[in-house]
Design a protein around this motif. Structure first.
Motif, mmCIF file in Angstrom:
data_model
loop_
_atom_site.group_PDB
_atom_site.id
_atom_site.type_symbol
_atom_site.label_atom_id
_atom_site.label_comp_id
_atom_site.label_asym_id
_atom_site.label_seq_id
_atom_site.Cartn_x
_atom_site.Cartn_y
_atom_site.Cartn_z
ATOM 1 N N ALA A 198 2.266 2.119 -1.912
ATOM 2 C CA ALA A 198 1.713 2.235 -3.053
ATOM 3 C C ALA A 198 1.766 3.233 -3.488
ATOM 4 C CB ALA A 198 0.423 1.596 -2.822
ATOM 5 N N TYR A 247 12.371 -11.058 -4.197
ATOM 6 C CA TYR A 247 11.592 -9.971 -4.641
ATOM 7 C C TYR A 247 11.941 -9.413 -5.741
ATOM 8 C CZ TYR A 247 9.356 -9.628 0.028
ATOM 9 O OH TYR A 247 8.861 -10.078 1.323
ATOM 10 N N GLU A 295 5.747 2.028 -7.279
ATOM 11 C CA GLU A 295 5.380 1.679 -5.943
ATOM 12 C C GLU A 295 7.163 1.964 -4.855
ATOM 13 O OE1 GLU A 295 4.594 -2.338 -3.625
ATOM 14 O OE2 GLU A 295 6.647 -2.359 -4.819
ATOM 15 N N ILE A 307 8.682 -2.325 3.099
ATOM 16 C CA ILE A 307 8.294 -1.976 3.566
ATOM 17 C C ILE A 307 7.719 -1.417 2.334
ATOM 18 C CG2 ILE A 307 6.888 0.245 4.413
ATOM 19 C CD1 ILE A 307 9.487 0.278 6.918
ATOM 20 N N PHE A 308 6.983 -1.311 2.120
ATOM 21 C CA PHE A 308 6.184 -1.132 0.697
ATOM 22 C C PHE A 308 4.996 0.139 0.456
ATOM 23 C CE2 PHE A 308 7.285 -5.326 -0.241
ATOM 24 C CZ PHE A 308 8.846 -5.428 -1.003
ATOM 25 N N HIS A 316 2.278 -2.885 4.501
ATOM 26 C CA HIS A 316 2.150 -1.890 3.111
ATOM 27 C C HIS A 316 1.407 -0.523 3.353
ATOM 28 C CE1 HIS A 316 3.136 -5.268 0.843
ATOM 29 N NE2 HIS A 316 2.497 -6.277 1.476
ATOM 30 N N SER A 329 -0.001 3.177 2.244
ATOM 31 C CA SER A 329 -0.914 3.867 0.909
ATOM 32 C C SER A 329 -0.714 5.542 1.185
ATOM 33 C CB SER A 329 -1.109 2.879 0.506
ATOM 34 O OG SER A 329 -2.680 3.465 0.902
ATOM 35 N N ALA A 365 9.876 1.251 -1.937
ATOM 36 C CA ALA A 365 10.307 0.004 -1.154
ATOM 37 C C ALA A 365 11.496 0.629 -0.410
ATOM 38 C CB ALA A 365 11.184 -1.011 -1.874
ATOM 39 N N ARG A 388 6.482 -8.438 6.959
ATOM 40 C CA ARG A 388 5.892 -7.297 5.519
ATOM 41 C C ARG A 388 5.189 -6.388 5.950
ATOM 42 N NH1 ARG A 388 5.277 -9.849 -0.020
ATOM 43 N NH2 ARG A 388 4.166 -11.372 0.904
ATOM 44 N N ALA A 446 5.208 -1.872 -9.933
ATOM 45 C CA ALA A 446 4.829 -3.091 -8.112
ATOM 46 C C ALA A 446 5.432 -4.439 -8.082
ATOM 47 C CB ALA A 446 3.420 -3.132 -7.558
#
Length: 246
Positions: free
Chosen positions: A147, A204, A113, A144-145, A39, A41, A115, A37, A178
């Motif tokens: 922020a 999710y 957020e 992949i997230f 993350h 930003s 995705a 996973r 989120a």
């Protein structure tokens, strides 16, 4: 899935792994992926993904990036150029590793957020003459997230709706900005003295997404309220629910 008759009676299956656990993952064919996973930003617009060929054969993989949206309980994917991953295709010898660079090619959202999924798919080797049996290709989807500029925080709202004499439909809506990852649900009677039902629900809930689950109760519907224990990434959340009539 229908057999590919042009490859000498071999049957090719595409296996998709939704990577929903912590840590790295290794497929049966020997392809390891770490992390599972990512993350990103505004402050951290790039990340590295490691592919490792733990098998005994040369592996060729190709990458595909998809935007991940949700409408109700459904997940929707479409090709995107909002993030990039290089190299887009790689050949790994046995024991070899490959670093994949993942980065943003757009601005982060102001309040929500975003995705995506990075799909890593094995390119099947040409079948050998007179090959019999199964030829399996692996397809791994790494979430992949991205922020937002403001603080990202999920928030679940729950409902319990009567569904006959011995079952309840649980409804969950993520009203935050989120994602949240669910791993299990338990229903108890008021006071948490009797376990009525439990269910594994690995998956999710994106921001704004809703899902529902049918829970078969042991011993019928209790009187009074229900106590829900929901196992999530941050921990177990306990919620008292009024039993609604549809």
């Amino acid at each position: 899935m229908k057999p590919y008759r042009s490859i000498s009676n071999a049957i090719r299956f595409v296996v998709t792994f939704a990577l929903l656990a912590w840590g790295g993952a290794t497929a049966a064919t020997g392809l390891g992926v770490t992390p599972i996973r990512i993350h990103l930003s505004e402050a951290t617009p790039t990340a590295a993904l490691t592919l490792e060929n733990n098998g005994s054969n040369t592996t060729v993989v190709q990458l595909q990036l998809m935007k991940w949206d949700a409408a109700g309980a459904d997940d929707h994917y479409r090709p995107t150029y909002e993030i990039v991953a290089t190299p887009p295709i790689a050949t790994l010898q046995p024991g070899q590793t490959q670093i994949v660079r993942v980065g943003l090619s757009r601005d982060v959202d102001a309040g929500k957020e975003l995705a995506y999924r990075l799909y890593i798919e094995e390119v099947p080797a040409p079948p050998q003459q007179h090959q019999q049996g199964l030829q399996v290709t692996l397809r791994i989807g790494v979430p992949i997230f991205i922020a937002p500029k403001i603080t990202a925080q999920p928030g679940l709202e729950w409902r319990a709706v009567r569904n006959g004499p011995d079952s309840v439909v649980l409804h969950a809506t993520n009203v935050g900005n989120a994602h949240l990852r669910l791993m299990g649900l338990k229903l108890r009677s008021e006071g948490a003295d009797r376990l009525l039902a439990e269910r594994q629900v690995v998956g999710y809930l994106l921001a704004g997404q809703s899902r529902q689950w049918l829970m078969q109760l042991k011993g019928g519907l209790p009187s009074g309220r229900l106590r829900l224990s929901a196992a999530t990434d941050p921990g177990v959340a306990d919620v008292d629910l009024e039993l609604e009539t549809p």
